[in-house]
Design a protein around this motif. Sequence first.
Motif, PDB file in Angstrom:
ATOM      1  N   ARG B 109     -19.792   6.522  -8.584  1.00 18.31           N
ATOM      2  CA  ARG B 109     -18.486   5.873  -8.637  1.00 18.31           C
ATOM      3  C   ARG B 109     -17.454   6.947  -8.863  1.00 18.31           C
ATOM      4  NH1 ARG B 109     -17.440   1.363  -6.965  1.00 18.31           N
ATOM      5  NH2 ARG B 109     -19.490   0.700  -6.328  1.00 18.31           N
ATOM      6  N   PRO B 110     -16.771   7.383  -7.853  1.00 20.02           N
ATOM      7  CA  PRO B 110     -15.808   8.442  -8.123  1.00 20.02           C
ATOM      8  C   PRO B 110     -14.579   7.871  -8.809  1.00 20.02           C
ATOM      9  CG  PRO B 110     -15.680   7.801  -5.868  1.00 20.02           C
ATOM     10  CD  PRO B 110     -16.724   6.926  -6.484  1.00 20.02           C
ATOM     11  N   ASN B 314      -3.736  14.628   6.259  1.00 21.15           N
ATOM     12  CA  ASN B 314      -3.877  13.184   6.252  1.00 21.15           C
ATOM     13  C   ASN B 314      -3.342  12.573   7.538  1.00 21.15           C
ATOM     14  OD1 ASN B 314      -5.055  12.735   3.601  1.00 21.15           O
ATOM     15  ND2 ASN B 314      -3.159  13.672   2.895  1.00 21.15           N
ATOM     16  N   SER B 315      -3.640  13.228   8.648  1.00 22.47           N
ATOM     17  CA  SER B 315      -3.199  12.690   9.926  1.00 22.47           C
ATOM     18  C   SER B 315      -4.414  12.598  10.852  1.00 22.47           C
ATOM     19  CB  SER B 315      -2.162  13.609  10.554  1.00 22.47           C
ATOM     20  OG  SER B 315      -2.785  14.800  10.977  1.00 22.47           O
ATOM     21  N   ARG B 440      -9.360  14.011  -1.882  1.00 22.33           N
ATOM     22  CA  ARG B 440      -9.177  13.273  -0.644  1.00 22.33           C
ATOM     23  C   ARG B 440      -8.269  12.071  -0.861  1.00 22.33           C
ATOM     24  NH1 ARG B 440      -8.505  15.865   2.770  1.00 22.33           N
ATOM     25  NH2 ARG B 440      -8.448  14.014   4.065  1.00 22.33           N
ATOM     26  N   TYR B 441      -7.665  11.703   0.207  1.00 23.45           N
ATOM     27  CA  TYR B 441      -6.813  10.520   0.294  1.00 23.45           C
ATOM     28  C   TYR B 441      -7.531   9.315  -0.311  1.00 23.45           C
ATOM     29  CZ  TYR B 441      -5.102   6.630   3.228  1.00 23.45           C
ATOM     30  OH  TYR B 441      -4.643   5.449   3.714  1.00 23.45           O
ATOM     31  N   GLN B 442      -6.819   8.592  -1.145  1.00 21.70           N
ATOM     32  CA  GLN B 442      -7.424   7.412  -1.757  1.00 21.70           C
ATOM     33  C   GLN B 442      -6.757   6.156  -1.226  1.00 21.70           C
ATOM     34  OE1 GLN B 442      -9.999   7.619  -4.305  1.00 21.70           O
ATOM     35  NE2 GLN B 442     -10.076   9.658  -3.413  1.00 21.70           N
ATOM     36  N   HIS B 443      -7.579   5.259  -0.786  1.00 22.98           N
ATOM     37  CA  HIS B 443      -7.065   4.010  -0.254  1.00 22.98           C
ATOM     38  C   HIS B 443      -6.971   3.016  -1.392  1.00 22.98           C
ATOM     39  CE1 HIS B 443      -6.487   0.944   2.830  1.00 22.98           C
ATOM     40  NE2 HIS B 443      -7.248   0.165   2.096  1.00 22.98           N
ATOM     41  N   ILE B 444      -5.801   2.440  -1.563  1.00 20.93           N
ATOM     42  CA  ILE B 444      -5.667   1.471  -2.645  1.00 20.93           C
ATOM     43  C   ILE B 444      -5.635   0.072  -2.063  1.00 20.93           C
ATOM     44  CG2 ILE B 444      -4.193   0.637  -4.495  1.00 20.93           C
ATOM     45  CD1 ILE B 444      -3.449   3.551  -4.948  1.00 20.93           C
ATOM     46  N   TYR B 445      -6.579  -0.722  -2.484  1.00 18.97           N
ATOM     47  CA  TYR B 445      -6.729  -2.049  -1.925  1.00 18.97           C
ATOM     48  C   TYR B 445      -5.920  -3.028  -2.725  1.00 18.97           C
ATOM     49  CZ  TYR B 445      -8.815  -6.416  -0.553  1.00 18.97           C
ATOM     50  OH  TYR B 445      -9.006  -7.675  -0.116  1.00 18.97           O
ATOM     51  N   PRO B 455      -3.639  -7.457   4.783  1.00 16.43           N
ATOM     52  CA  PRO B 455      -4.719  -7.505   3.804  1.00 16.43           C
ATOM     53  C   PRO B 455      -4.797  -6.253   2.936  1.00 16.43           C
ATOM     54  CG  PRO B 455      -5.599  -6.945   5.948  1.00 16.43           C
ATOM     55  CD  PRO B 455      -4.125  -7.104   6.125  1.00 16.43           C
ATOM     56  N   SER B 456      -4.203  -5.190   3.348  1.00 14.70           N
ATOM     57  CA  SER B 456      -4.405  -3.979   2.562  1.00 14.70           C
ATOM     58  C   SER B 456      -3.160  -3.133   2.571  1.00 14.70           C
ATOM     59  CB  SER B 456      -5.563  -3.176   3.142  1.00 14.70           C
ATOM     60  OG  SER B 456      -5.174  -2.699   4.392  1.00 14.70           O
ATOM     61  N   ASP B 457      -3.082  -2.298   1.641  1.00 18.56           N
ATOM     62  CA  ASP B 457      -1.943  -1.408   1.569  1.00 18.56           C
ATOM     63  C   ASP B 457      -2.476  -0.010   1.423  1.00 18.56           C
ATOM     64  OD1 ASP B 457       0.466  -0.576  -0.936  1.00 18.56           O
ATOM     65  OD2 ASP B 457       0.570  -0.360   1.237  1.00 18.56           O
ATOM     66  N   SER B 458      -1.964   0.863   2.212  1.00 19.31           N
ATOM     67  CA  SER B 458      -2.484   2.213   2.081  1.00 19.31           C
ATOM     68  C   SER B 458      -1.459   3.051   1.347  1.00 19.31           C
ATOM     69  CB  SER B 458      -2.755   2.810   3.457  1.00 19.31           C
ATOM     70  OG  SER B 458      -1.590   2.740   4.209  1.00 19.31           O
TER      71      SER B 458
END
Lengths: 300, 462, 295
Positions: B109-110, B314-315, B440-445, B455-458
């Motif tokens: 679990r990072p 991040n592209s 690394r880029y973290q996706h926040i749900y 449904p999601s927000d990046s």
Amino acid sequence: MDFFLDLLVGGLTKGSIYALIALGYTMVYGIIAVINFAHGEIYMISAFTALIFGSILSSVGLAGWGLLFAVIAVSALYAAMYGWTVEKIAYKPLRGSSRLAPLISAIGMSLFLQNFVLLAQTPNYLPFPALVPDVPFPAILTRHASDTQIVIILVTAASMALLTLFIKKTRMGTAMRAVSQDLEMARLSGVDTDKIISFTFITGSVLAAVGGVLIGCGMRQIDFYIGFLAGMKAFTAAVLGGIGSVPGAVIGALILGFAESFAAGYISSSYEDVVAFAFLILILIFKPDGVMGAATTHKV
Amino acid sequence: MPEKDGKDPTGAPLRRPREKGRGKKILLSILRPLKAGLWLSLVAFPLVTFKFEAETRQAHFLPERIPLLLLICFGAAVAFDGLGWLKKAFGPGKRAGGILESPPEGLNRPRLSWVNRLLKSRFFKPASGVLLIFLAVLPFISSPYGVNVYITALIYITLGLGLNIVVGVSGLLNLGYVAFYAVGAYTYAILNAQFGLSFWVCLPLGALSATLLGFILGLPLLRVSGDYLAIVTLGFGEITRLVLTNIAITNGPRGIANIPPPSLFGFDLNQSVKPFLLKLGLIHSRTDLDKVLIYLIILMAAILTVAAVHRLENSRLGRAWLALREDETACQAVGVNRAGAKLTAFTLGSTWAGLAGVVFASQISFINPQSFTFMQSVMILSIVVLGGMGSIPGVVCGAVILILLPEYLRFFADYRMLLFGLLMVVMMVFRPEGLIKSARYQHIYRAPKAGEGDPSDSASGK
Amino acid sequence: MTPRAESKHPEIGAGAAPAGAAETAGAFGLDADPILFSDSLRMDFGGLTALDQVSLTVERGSITALIGPNGAGKTTFFNCVTGIYKPGSGSIFFLPEKEKRISLGGLRPHKAAQLGIGRTFQNIRLFNTLTVLENVLIGCHARMRAGLWGALFRDRKTMEEERRMTDLSYAILERYGLQARVNDPAGSLPYGEQRRLEIARALASGPSLLLLDEPAAGLNNQETLELADLIRHIRRDEKLSVLLIEHDMSLVMNVSERINVLDYGRLIASGTPEEIRKNPDVVRAYLGEDADDLG
């Protein structure tokens, strides 16, 4: 014609030295697929060891052939120790990591050894004594080659023969071939691969030591930087001959030696290294499988 | 030294039957570094305690070096052992894999890495504003010597970030990076000497010519990968240097002198602007405004580079580079053009070297081929390796440490290259992900609320 | 998309199919609608013939299996289809739509992927240090357009595309039960999830043909059953065709509609699971313990 023959012998001598170093690259690459950047430095360190022990041993009364072979033996011993230690410190802990890690570690090791010698000894050129005694070679040989050149070529040939015998005939040699074919398979069939890898480094270092002593005798001066360039060229030779192939390394080294010698003789000596590097690049780009190796399709 | 298989670094197998008690284990763990130290001393002995003198043509025994030899060898052995222990205890084996290590097995679990947490914290913006103001004021309150050092550090930050694109992000080990640096510097020097072009014209031209060279050299590189790529780029670097030494327009080994500093709207800063500022009491009389301007230019360049590299990472393009680094075959299987990704990474990486080269030429006003040796490439590589491959804050820290430290600890100056070499080995063995691991880029749900289509927000790491 | 012409094999790269291929295609009759077919495909490595005159067909919308003992040339066939290897002779055609026939011989790997051929690997090949989401985003690479300009200046079009693809990737991960893992490094996932992620990554490019190379390797019985369901779901939800290499006979017999058997690089049988089970050649190729698997 005389000029041509001079260049030919010069190329043969150079090629012999490159061959001695190239074997170390090719054997290590064949087994663990790492370019042992520090290998050129082992060769340089051998030359320095030879210089120091040559001075010590001659002061205790050794001379002539005895001195030459004693110096080669001591240098080979120390080269083996260095090679073995380098492997243990810089490569062994990295087995199984990404392909970049051992390469960077190798460059670091090479830089370290270079500067170690620079600091412990000197940044300047040092004169190398004439360790090769006078030999009454027949005149037909000595017209275009010096005694030293002849000895270099002969010692190299003898070393190659011994190495070939060793690889073909001994248990250790067989195990080395097995490991270079398939390391995992060899391990599964009970070969102590760590031991074989160490031993490969030792063998390569011993050959480099022979080369280091001989180049000292041939060039009559050494400095801490000789390992870098010689290492690069020997690596080119190893790739040219098909990396991993022992006879290939010798052939590649001879081709490179001749190319360089003739380029220096007929074009310009200031472009000698440019020619060597251009050769290196062209070979790596257009003939990465070498002249001996069959084209292989890499397995996925 | 990190040994897992019961062999100590001297190779003698340690007989360590499982039944043996704890005391024995501790004894062995003390003996192991001692043996290693003894071995290292033995290996280094002849080259350290005997010095060959060119004048007398004799090797001289230097017994006074023996204590130092023993100290360093045993110290190194103990340090290696300690580092190995540290790695085992806290190392990344317990956490997610870095670029350079094989992945650990099992669940994990990072958490957000501290870099990401820092970037997200509400103090980040005000703090970076304060830092920016401090950096802008710094040259006015420092000695001219200090400003010079800062310029060098910023040049290396830019170089490190540029090389980071090639080595860190795309995994292409470029050992000839200095060639592009040289092209930038020589572009300015030659265009200025021959045609009188100003710094501001040459800055983009230098970057452009390095980019162009990167593209041209990149084309044949498409055929090679891995170790061979490293050697080929090394060869390119050496050939570039040899060509610079041997052609006329670069003035050969003598180099090009009197490269002017940049001017600002045609003013000579030290002549016309300085007295005015002095009168206002804004600057110190020793301040060299030319250097201050260079400092500000390279500071801007470094900041823009950080932003650009962050955006690239991040592209779509940056992800293609990362994929190339991770697995050349798999990246093609998902539609990434391997050749294209390689070429863009190699070419773009060169751009920054060219840019830094122009600034470098204007800083020292004299360049010759000796400024652009393989060792320079190695130094830039050490910055990336020390800081962390693919990690922007890592590379910045790496440059600051490796450039500033030797300046202030003069003791290091002689041992600099030796320590760089050692550093590269130690980093690879003990901390391949570098000082600051790339975050690394973290996706926040965000759970979709009723009636909300999205449904999601990046959220990017910025 | 015009296929790249190969100087060495002009007949492969040419737009018109060679006569032999046309016959093969014609042999299926009027209702035949293949998505992929190979004709007399041959591939040699040095002296070893990995594929020998292999002509096989994958029907559109079907789940087709490719089986055979180890070293029979199954993965080599995949590598020829995906452009990693250039076939020695023969041809492979891919038909993303019924009337659109594209020759795959010697096409570069990323082109094959862009045409709509997704694949997984025998030994899972994920981008290990990147996050799960990034793995799938890279899978979307071929669907995206942003270039250097977009990356540096983040114009509205680029950001809109990023957002759309991030949402799409997230949706794919959700569909395959990996939504809790989006920020984990792919290499840290347990084995079964890595397999699923690799499939998800392949699906992200929106393929019309999915090549699965031993997806059940390393899975237990329960997981293999789930995998069978997953494969059927994929075929239905994503409306694609599946070509499957597999050793696990229960999975092959369970999901596939047609089975092709390779042995020493030759196609020795082709048919429905029922036909294959009864085929004496196949039983012979699988002699020994594996023969029981067929029963």
